[in-house]
Design a protein around this motif. Structure first.
Motif, PDB file in Angstrom:
ATOM      1  N   PRO A 111      65.464  87.319  13.638  1.00  0.00           N
ATOM      2  CA  PRO A 111      66.268  87.900  12.552  1.00  0.00           C
ATOM      3  C   PRO A 111      67.494  88.663  13.050  1.00  0.00           C
ATOM      4  O   PRO A 111      68.542  88.657  12.396  1.00  0.00           O
ATOM      5  N   THR A 112      67.347  89.312  14.199  1.00  0.00           N
ATOM      6  CA  THR A 112      68.501  90.027  14.760  1.00  0.00           C
ATOM      7  C   THR A 112      69.600  89.052  15.133  1.00  0.00           C
ATOM      8  O   THR A 112      70.786  89.272  14.829  1.00  0.00           O
ATOM      9  N   LEU A 113      69.223  87.950  15.779  1.00  0.00           N
ATOM     10  CA  LEU A 113      70.207  86.927  16.124  1.00  0.00           C
ATOM     11  C   LEU A 113      70.805  86.313  14.865  1.00  0.00           C
ATOM     12  O   LEU A 113      72.021  86.098  14.785  1.00  0.00           O
ATOM     13  N   GLY A 114      69.939  86.034  13.875  1.00  0.00           N
ATOM     14  CA  GLY A 114      70.448  85.479  12.622  1.00  0.00           C
ATOM     15  C   GLY A 114      71.411  86.413  11.928  1.00  0.00           C
ATOM     16  O   GLY A 114      72.447  85.979  11.406  1.00  0.00           O
ATOM     17  N   GLY A 115      71.088  87.708  11.898  1.00  0.00           N
ATOM     18  CA  GLY A 115      71.984  88.681  11.288  1.00  0.00           C
ATOM     19  C   GLY A 115      73.318  88.761  12.006  1.00  0.00           C
ATOM     20  O   GLY A 115      74.378  88.889  11.379  1.00  0.00           O
ATOM     21  N   PHE A 116      73.290  88.671  13.340  1.00  0.00           N
ATOM     22  CA  PHE A 116      74.531  88.685  14.119  1.00  0.00           C
ATOM     23  C   PHE A 116      75.375  87.450  13.808  1.00  0.00           C
ATOM     24  O   PHE A 116      76.599  87.550  13.646  1.00  0.00           O
ATOM     25  N   ILE A 117      74.715  86.293  13.703  1.00  0.00           N
ATOM     26  CA  ILE A 117      75.441  85.065  13.385  1.00  0.00           C
ATOM     27  C   ILE A 117      76.077  85.147  11.999  1.00  0.00           C
ATOM     28  O   ILE A 117      77.233  84.765  11.791  1.00  0.00           O
ATOM     29  N   VAL A 118      75.323  85.668  11.022  1.00  0.00           N
ATOM     30  CA  VAL A 118      75.845  85.805   9.660  1.00  0.00           C
ATOM     31  C   VAL A 118      77.051  86.744   9.639  1.00  0.00           C
ATOM     32  O   VAL A 118      78.048  86.492   8.956  1.00  0.00           O
ATOM     33  N   ALA A 119      76.967  87.831  10.418  1.00  0.00           N
ATOM     34  CA  ALA A 119      78.035  88.836  10.402  1.00  0.00           C
ATOM     35  C   ALA A 119      79.288  88.362  11.126  1.00  0.00           C
ATOM     36  O   ALA A 119      80.405  88.745  10.757  1.00  0.00           O
ATOM     37  N   THR A 120      79.142  87.519  12.168  1.00  0.00           N
ATOM     38  CA  THR A 120      80.283  87.139  12.992  1.00  0.00           C
ATOM     39  C   THR A 120      80.810  85.732  12.700  1.00  0.00           C
ATOM     40  O   THR A 120      81.986  85.456  12.919  1.00  0.00           O
ATOM     41  N   MET A 121      79.941  84.844  12.224  1.00  0.00           N
ATOM     42  CA  MET A 121      80.384  83.483  11.909  1.00  0.00           C
ATOM     43  C   MET A 121      79.973  83.173  10.469  1.00  0.00           C
ATOM     44  O   MET A 121      80.522  83.723   9.545  1.00  0.00           O
ATOM     45  N   ASP A 122      79.023  82.268  10.283  1.00  0.00           N
ATOM     46  CA  ASP A 122      78.405  82.086   8.972  1.00  0.00           C
ATOM     47  C   ASP A 122      77.039  81.454   9.168  1.00  0.00           C
ATOM     48  O   ASP A 122      76.637  81.118  10.293  1.00  0.00           O
ATOM     49  N   TRP A 123      76.298  81.313   8.078  1.00  0.00           N
ATOM     50  CA  TRP A 123      74.898  80.918   8.160  1.00  0.00           C
ATOM     51  C   TRP A 123      74.694  79.508   8.694  1.00  0.00           C
ATOM     52  O   TRP A 123      73.627  79.186   9.204  1.00  0.00           O
ATOM     53  N   HIS A 124      75.699  78.621   8.593  1.00  0.00           N
ATOM     54  CA  HIS A 124      75.544  77.245   9.077  1.00  0.00           C
ATOM     55  C   HIS A 124      75.183  77.207  10.564  1.00  0.00           C
ATOM     56  O   HIS A 124      74.417  76.345  11.011  1.00  0.00           O
ATOM     57  N   TRP A 125      75.736  78.157  11.327  1.00  0.00           N
ATOM     58  CA  TRP A 125      75.499  78.165  12.770  1.00  0.00           C
ATOM     59  C   TRP A 125      74.060  78.510  13.126  1.00  0.00           C
ATOM     60  O   TRP A 125      73.579  78.183  14.207  1.00  0.00           O
ATOM     61  N   ILE A 126      73.353  79.163  12.209  1.00  0.00           N
ATOM     62  CA  ILE A 126      71.940  79.448  12.450  1.00  0.00           C
ATOM     63  C   ILE A 126      71.173  78.149  12.665  1.00  0.00           C
ATOM     64  O   ILE A 126      70.342  78.032  13.575  1.00  0.00           O
ATOM     65  N   PHE A 127      71.451  77.149  11.850  1.00  0.00           N
ATOM     66  CA  PHE A 127      70.720  75.888  11.949  1.00  0.00           C
ATOM     67  C   PHE A 127      71.169  75.069  13.165  1.00  0.00           C
ATOM     68  O   PHE A 127      70.380  74.309  13.729  1.00  0.00           O
ATOM     69  N   ILE A 128      72.404  75.231  13.580  1.00  0.00           N
ATOM     70  CA  ILE A 128      72.849  74.563  14.808  1.00  0.00           C
ATOM     71  C   ILE A 128      72.113  75.131  16.021  1.00  0.00           C
ATOM     72  O   ILE A 128      71.693  74.399  16.925  1.00  0.00           O
ATOM     73  N   VAL A 129      71.922  76.447  16.038  1.00  0.00           N
ATOM     74  CA  VAL A 129      71.155  77.075  17.117  1.00  0.00           C
ATOM     75  C   VAL A 129      69.715  76.566  17.105  1.00  0.00           C
ATOM     76  O   VAL A 129      69.129  76.282  18.164  1.00  0.00           O
ATOM     77  N   MET A 130      69.126  76.431  15.931  1.00  0.00           N
ATOM     78  CA  MET A 130      67.764  75.905  15.833  1.00  0.00           C
ATOM     79  C   MET A 130      67.672  74.497  16.416  1.00  0.00           C
ATOM     80  O   MET A 130      66.707  74.169  17.127  1.00  0.00           O
ATOM     81  N   ALA A 131      68.651  73.661  16.115  1.00  0.00           N
ATOM     82  CA  ALA A 131      68.641  72.293  16.633  1.00  0.00           C
ATOM     83  C   ALA A 131      68.690  72.285  18.154  1.00  0.00           C
ATOM     84  O   ALA A 131      67.969  71.520  18.819  1.00  0.00           O
ATOM     85  N   GLY A 132      69.541  73.128  18.744  1.00  0.00           N
ATOM     86  CA  GLY A 132      69.625  73.207  20.201  1.00  0.00           C
ATOM     87  C   GLY A 132      68.326  73.662  20.825  1.00  0.00           C
ATOM     88  O   GLY A 132      67.884  73.129  21.853  1.00  0.00           O
ATOM     89  N   TYR A 133      67.676  74.655  20.205  1.00  0.00           N
ATOM     90  CA  TYR A 133      66.385  75.151  20.707  1.00  0.00           C
ATOM     91  C   TYR A 133      65.346  74.032  20.703  1.00  0.00           C
ATOM     92  O   TYR A 133      64.580  73.867  21.663  1.00  0.00           O
ATOM     93  N   ALA A 134      65.311  73.263  19.614  1.00  0.00           N
ATOM     94  CA  ALA A 134      64.333  72.174  19.512  1.00  0.00           C
ATOM     95  C   ALA A 134      64.542  71.130  20.606  1.00  0.00           C
ATOM     96  O   ALA A 134      63.577  70.630  21.200  1.00  0.00           O
ATOM     97  N   LEU A 135      65.780  70.791  20.894  1.00  0.00           N
ATOM     98  CA  LEU A 135      66.059  69.791  21.930  1.00  0.00           C
ATOM     99  C   LEU A 135      65.655  70.300  23.312  1.00  0.00           C
ATOM    100  O   LEU A 135      65.164  69.532  24.150  1.00  0.00           O
ATOM    101  N   ILE A 136      65.848  71.589  23.564  1.00  0.00           N
ATOM    102  CA  ILE A 136      65.397  72.168  24.832  1.00  0.00           C
ATOM    103  C   ILE A 136      63.882  72.059  24.955  1.00  0.00           C
ATOM    104  O   ILE A 136      63.341  71.703  26.008  1.00  0.00           O
ATOM    105  N   MET A 137      63.170  72.334  23.855  1.00  0.00           N
ATOM    106  CA  MET A 137      61.712  72.272  23.888  1.00  0.00           C
ATOM    107  C   MET A 137      61.206  70.841  24.087  1.00  0.00           C
ATOM    108  O   MET A 137      60.150  70.638  24.688  1.00  0.00           O
TER     109      MET A 137
END
Length: 406
Positions: free
Chosen positions: A149-175
């Protein structure tokens, strides 16, 4: 490849299992912004969470049996690839309906991590050992709701919510890469189950009529309902009602995650002195105390972020004691079909979570009272499940002295 009993394997499993919950926690600070961008009501935005839980629940019913047939690794890898693609779809969504659709698909893939993580632990360890390992696993996973949530809040405050899901996609590919090259297949060839409809129904019938499974699963699902009532309503209560800034939202939820971590640590420490069902009872008493406190504060119009966060941190401490015991207890009688048992457990947990979350969205009245009341009711149901089911039908070796007799 790492040894299955290695601490590094447990850490990697925790990272894989955290993927599904991360898809909930990371985007919570964005819920008000998503509603504003799509001109959607609270109930519509909240449904992006409920539909995720519904998809998560349904997918586990297929994911577990597939893993019992083909092994844990290929199913987990396939699920995470689907999660990554669906996350990109969420990021590109242009309306609330499209976001809801891709959240459902995201859940289908995200279910593989938790259901198979539990199954892997049951593949490798005895039921009593599994309770300790699941507590350790959950303790490591507590980092996800603390950080996400802290990372999500930072993303919302500095960029927008779309980037939250891009970060999720990258995490999944690493896993995907971590699982493919870091963890050996834990399912023994002799434990593989045929993937036939009749056999599948037979396995589920056998599991679902086991009173031990029913008792631990009902208790676990009730506490899950309380947990997701908070997750569903916390952003609206803390941000919209109580005025917490989105970028600070994660700091408050980190406190509740800290409670969960403390509960897990207590569970591990107590395991050497107490039986699992004794630890379970202490955890349930803690959740009920916390839920009742939050509800009473809200009923008396004491509206403050701390009147929500501190009782929820205590609730999470109890949850950290409850969930490892209930998960291990539910799987204890089914070592040859741990994937299916874990899937059915997860289905019931997520169904309860979706119901509690939907109630919060539908009944939300602009105060913390609805959310707090639902949390307290769920905690009460968990204790009822223990008193009337778990005590009568304890898992082998789990019961407190004198329990298990009728």
């Amino acid at each position: 490849m790492l040894a299955l009993t290695s601490i590094w394997t447990t850490i990697l499993l925790a990272a894989a299992v955290a993927l599904g919950p991360m898809a909930i926690d990371m985007y919570l600070p964005a819920l008000p912004q998503i509603g504003a961008d799509f001109n959607a009501g609270t109930d519509q935005v909240q449904f992006t969470l409920s539909i995720y839980l519904i998809g998560f629940a349904l997918a586990q019913l297929v994911c577990g049996p597939l893993a019992d047939r083909f092994g844990r690794k290929p199913v987990m890898i396939g699920g995470m690839l689907l999660f990554a693609l669906a996350s990109i779809g969420c990021a590109l969504a242009s309306n609330i309906e499209t976001l809801q659709l891709f959240r459902f698909l995201q859940a289908l893939g995200g279910s593989a991590g938790p259901v198979l993580g539990r199954a892997v632990v049951r593949d490798v360890y005895t039921p009593r050992e599994a309770a300790k390992i699941l507590a350790l696993l959950a303790g490591m996973m507590a980092l996800a709701p603390a950080v996400a949530p802290t990372l999500g809040g930072f993303i919302v405050a500095t960029m927008d919510w779309h980037w939250i899901f891009i970060v999720m996609a990258g995490y999944a590919l690493i896993m995907v890469a971590v699982i493919a090259f870091g963890i050996p297949e834990p399912l023994r060839p002799e434990h593989r189950q045929p993937f036939r409809f009749c056999q599948l129904m037979s396995n589920y019938r056998r599991i679902s009529t086991d009173m031990t499974f029913i008792g631990y699963t009902f208790t676990s699902a009730a506490i899950y309902g309380g947990l997701f009532a908070f997750l569903s309503g916390s952003a609206f209560v803390l941000i919209d009602v109580l005025g917490v800034a989105p970028e600070h939202f994660g700091l408050y939820t980190a406190i509740t995650a800290g409670g969960y971590l403390l509960g897990n640590m207590a569970s591990i420490r107590l395991a050497g002195r107490y039986l699992p069902d004794q630890i379970l009872l202490y955890g349930l008493a803690t959740t009920l105390t916390a839920g009742a406190t939050m509800a009473l504060l809200a009923y008396h119009n004491i509206y403050s972020p701390w009147a929500v966060v501190l009782p929820q941190a205590l609730f999470m401490a109890g949850t950290g004691m409850v969930l490892p015991q209930t998960m291990a207890g539910a799987l204890a009688n089914h070592p040859t079909m741990a994937g299916s048992a874990s899937a059915l457990l997860g289905f019931v947990q997520m169904a309860a979570a979706a119901a509690a979350g939907a109630l919060v969205g539908i009944l939300h009245d602009g105060t913390p009272l609805v959310m707090a009341t639902i949390i307290a009711v769920c905690a009460g149901l968990g204790l009822i499940g223990y008193l009337f089911l778990v005590q009568r039908y304890p898992a082998p070796g789990f019961e407190a002295q004198g329990a298990g007799s009728n």
